[in-house]
Motif scaffolding. Sequence first.
Motif, PDB file in Angstrom:
ATOM      1  N   LYS A   7     -17.167  -2.139   5.558  1.00 27.05           N
ATOM      2  CA  LYS A   7     -16.416  -2.761   4.460  1.00 27.05           C
ATOM      3  C   LYS A   7     -15.303  -1.830   3.990  1.00 27.05           C
ATOM      4  N   LEU A   8     -15.614  -0.553   3.854  1.00 29.23           N
ATOM      5  CA  LEU A   8     -14.609   0.417   3.442  1.00 29.23           C
ATOM      6  C   LEU A   8     -13.488   0.517   4.473  1.00 29.23           C
ATOM      7  N   GLU A   9     -13.845   0.505   5.735  1.00 29.15           N
ATOM      8  CA  GLU A   9     -12.857   0.542   6.806  1.00 29.15           C
ATOM      9  C   GLU A   9     -11.937  -0.674   6.739  1.00 29.15           C
ATOM     10  N   GLN A  10     -12.506  -1.824   6.484  1.00 29.69           N
ATOM     11  CA  GLN A  10     -11.727  -3.051   6.365  1.00 29.69           C
ATOM     12  C   GLN A  10     -10.778  -2.971   5.163  1.00 29.69           C
ATOM     13  N   VAL A  16      -3.533  -0.318   4.167  1.00 32.67           N
ATOM     14  CA  VAL A  16      -2.470   0.169   5.057  1.00 32.67           C
ATOM     15  C   VAL A  16      -1.527  -0.972   5.417  1.00 32.67           C
ATOM     16  N   SER A  17      -2.071  -2.130   5.685  1.00 30.24           N
ATOM     17  CA  SER A  17      -1.246  -3.290   6.022  1.00 30.24           C
ATOM     18  C   SER A  17      -0.347  -3.678   4.851  1.00 30.24           C
ATOM     19  N   GLU A  22       4.950  -3.699   2.149  1.00 25.81           N
ATOM     20  CA  GLU A  22       5.757  -3.358   0.975  1.00 25.81           C
ATOM     21  C   GLU A  22       6.879  -2.391   1.339  1.00 25.81           C
ATOM     22  N   ARG A  23       6.588  -1.448   2.215  1.00 23.96           N
ATOM     23  CA  ARG A  23       7.613  -0.495   2.645  1.00 23.96           C
ATOM     24  C   ARG A  23       8.728  -1.224   3.388  1.00 23.96           C
TER      25      ARG A  23
END
Length: 65
Positions: A7-10, A16-17, A22-23
């Motif tokens: 869950k944390l990885e997801q 990150v996505s 946003e960047r």
Amino acid sequence: MDAEISKLEQQVEQLVSLFEAERSENRALRTRVAELEGANRRLKAKVDAAAARIDEVLQHLPQVS
């Protein structure tokens, strides 16, 4: 424990996505702002030139007494 890590990885992947999206949007907006600032400078120059021409025409008009 594996479920929590998964869950944390997801969540990290989602973060990150979102960051990358946003960047990318920020980069596009900065480009658009630069384009609009350039257009604004060109339009201001045209307005200033028109105002100068109007002032010159007004200087040549006869004075009314």
